[in-house]
Every structure is written in structure tokens, then in C-alpha cells.
Design a protein around this motif. Structure first.
Motif, mmCIF file in Angstrom:
data_model
loop_
_atom_site.group_PDB
_atom_site.id
_atom_site.type_symbol
_atom_site.label_atom_id
_atom_site.label_comp_id
_atom_site.label_asym_id
_atom_site.label_seq_id
_atom_site.Cartn_x
_atom_site.Cartn_y
_atom_site.Cartn_z
ATOM 1 N N PRO A 1 3.199 11.612 -9.514
ATOM 2 C CA PRO A 1 3.726 11.673 -10.889
ATOM 3 C C PRO A 1 5.249 11.799 -10.955
ATOM 4 O O PRO A 1 5.880 11.215 -11.840
ATOM 5 C CB PRO A 1 3.066 12.912 -11.495
ATOM 6 N N THR A 2 5.868 12.508 -10.038
ATOM 7 C CA THR A 2 7.335 12.641 -10.082
ATOM 8 C C THR A 2 8.006 11.311 -9.770
ATOM 9 O O THR A 2 9.024 10.962 -10.384
ATOM 10 C CB THR A 2 7.805 13.717 -9.091
ATOM 11 N N GLN A 3 7.468 10.567 -8.838
ATOM 12 C CA GLN A 3 8.024 9.259 -8.522
ATOM 13 C C GLN A 3 7.831 8.294 -9.686
ATOM 14 O O GLN A 3 8.714 7.517 -10.008
ATOM 15 C CB GLN A 3 7.351 8.690 -7.255
ATOM 16 N N LEU A 4 6.707 8.393 -10.367
ATOM 17 C CA LEU A 4 6.438 7.538 -11.518
ATOM 18 C C LEU A 4 7.423 7.825 -12.648
ATOM 19 O O LEU A 4 7.937 6.903 -13.289
ATOM 20 C CB LEU A 4 4.995 7.746 -11.985
ATOM 21 N N ALA B 1 0.841 -1.206 0.000
ATOM 22 C CA ALA B 1 0.000 0.000 0.000
ATOM 23 C C ALA B 1 0.874 1.253 0.000
ATOM 24 O O ALA B 1 0.576 2.228 -0.698
ATOM 25 C CB ALA B 1 -0.929 -0.003 1.215
ATOM 26 N N ARG B 2 1.966 1.211 0.773
ATOM 27 C CA ARG B 2 2.907 2.329 0.785
ATOM 28 C C ARG B 2 3.538 2.518 -0.602
ATOM 29 O O ARG B 2 3.662 3.636 -1.108
ATOM 30 C CB ARG B 2 3.982 2.074 1.838
ATOM 31 N N ARG B 3 3.896 1.411 -1.233
ATOM 32 C CA ARG B 3 4.497 1.476 -2.580
ATOM 33 C C ARG B 3 3.475 2.008 -3.588
ATOM 34 O O ARG B 3 3.833 2.780 -4.488
ATOM 35 C CB ARG B 3 4.960 0.074 -2.974
ATOM 36 N N ARG B 4 2.226 1.587 -3.473
ATOM 37 C CA ARG B 4 1.171 2.081 -4.360
ATOM 38 C C ARG B 4 1.006 3.594 -4.212
ATOM 39 O O ARG B 4 0.871 4.319 -5.205
ATOM 40 C CB ARG B 4 -0.149 1.377 -4.045
ATOM 41 N N ASP B 5 1.033 4.058 -2.967
ATOM 42 C CA ASP B 5 0.919 5.503 -2.738
ATOM 43 C C ASP B 5 2.098 6.264 -3.341
ATOM 44 O O ASP B 5 1.942 7.361 -3.865
ATOM 45 C CB ASP B 5 0.810 5.792 -1.242
ATOM 46 N N GLN B 6 3.290 5.668 -3.284
ATOM 47 C CA GLN B 6 4.463 6.309 -3.893
ATOM 48 C C GLN B 6 4.293 6.395 -5.404
ATOM 49 O O GLN B 6 4.657 7.400 -6.022
ATOM 50 C CB GLN B 6 5.736 5.529 -3.570
ATOM 51 N N LEU B 7 3.788 5.330 -6.006
ATOM 52 C CA LEU B 7 3.658 5.330 -7.473
ATOM 53 C C LEU B 7 2.492 6.195 -7.948
ATOM 54 O O LEU B 7 2.403 6.489 -9.139
ATOM 55 C CB LEU B 7 3.491 3.904 -7.986
#
Length: 176
Positions: free
Chosen positions: A119-122, A110-116
Motif C-alpha cells: 500500500p505505501t508503494q501504491l 512479477a517483481r513490479r506486481r509485488d511492489q504494487l
């Protein structure tokens, strides 16, 4: 020892009265009226003999065998449910540990999903993992030599490795 006034075991005014105790060691004769009390005394005596000789006329060896059989039956009756209880407790603790592990894994995902979702992280992930560039940018790929102490390419092909290994590494694009 005889009581005064009568013959041994006779009942009446001159002899022993009803309900009067007889002297120790003397036999008591009773008439038809006393037959019921004798049967009671006989049953009491019988009961006392049974109690002193063994429980319900069973010898002590048989009583021990019956007691051992009862104890074994009780142990077997308790053993199976106890084994099931302990097995289920172990399974429950294992499942709880697995649930904690999966909950931790779900939290990480869930934490990783929130990071992705950012837009800058993506964009950073697309550049690093996929090698994407924005329009107008020039990509540079830096290749470092894998091993500086390796033998020169001609020496490796001539005597070190068989020809099909060299051919296969060339097909795969692995530098020599």
C-alpha cells in the motif's frame, strides 16, 4: 616340348593323363568327357578377362561417370536433411534466446506486481505519476522555465514563427 609316349593333346595311358598339366604354350584337346571342364575354364577365363578389362565389361570412363552420378545422388540425398537440420538448430537457438528474454521480462513484471501490492508503494506511485493528494493536503506545482535563452514572447510572435504556429502553441498551452 612334348611329353614322352604319345601324340600332342591325346589322352590315355601313353599320353597325358587326366588332370595332368599341359606344357606351356600347348593346346589341350579334350574329348566329350572334358567338355564340361573346358566350359568352366572358358568361364574362368571370361571372368578374368572381365575383371582385367573393366568391371562388368564397363570401361573406366563409364565407371567414373557412374561413380560421379552415385556420389552426386548421395550428396543430394544428404544435403536436404542436413540443411533442414541446420535450419531447425538455428531456429531452436533463436527460440531459446527469446524464451530467456521473455522469462526475464516475466520475472521483472512479477517483481513490479509485488511492489504494487504494497500500500505505501501504491500511494507513492499515485502521488508521483497521477498527482494525487490526500484529503487536507495542498498540492503545489512548480513550473520551471523551459529555456532561459529564448527570445521574449513579443519578438517570437512578430518575426520568428508564422502566426498559426504561435496560435497553435497558445491553444496547446505551451509557454512562450
Amino acid at each position: 616340348m612334348r611329353p614322352p609316349g604319345g601324340a600332342r593333346g591325346e589322352s590315355g595311358a601313353a599320353g597325358l593323363g587326366r588332370g595332368a598339366p599341359a606344357a606351356p604354350g600347348e593346346k589341350v584337346r579334350v574329348g566329350a568327357a572334358g567338355a564340361a571342364s573346358e566350359s568352366i575354364r572358358g568361364s574362368r577365363a571370361h571372368r578374368m578377362a572381365v575383371v582385367t578389362s573393366g568391371m562388368l565389361g564397363v570401361s573406366s570412363t563409364r565407371r567414373a561417370a557412374i561413380l560421379a552420378l552415385v556420389v552426386c545422388a548421395l550428396a543430394l540425398t544428404v544435403a536436404v536433411p542436413l540443411r533442414n537440420f541446420l535450419t531447425q538448430r538455428q531456429e531452436l537457438s533463436a527460440l531459446q534466446a527469446k524464451q530467456r528474454q521473455l522469462t526475464s521480462q516475466v520475472d521483472d513484471l512479477a517483481r513490479r506486481r509485488d511492489q504494487l501490492n504494497d500500500p505505501t508503494q501504491l500511494q507513492a506511485e499515485a502521488r508521483d505519476r497521477l498527482g494525487y493528494v490526500r484529503p487536507g493536503e495542498t498540492p503545489y506545482v512548480v513550473q520551471l522555465p523551459s529555456d532561459v535563452t529564448a527570445a521574449p514572447a513579443g519578438a517570437a510572435g512578430a518575426g520568428g514563427a508564422p502566426w498559426f504556429n504561435v496560435l497553435w502553441s497558445d491553444v496547446r498551452g505551451v509557454p512562450r
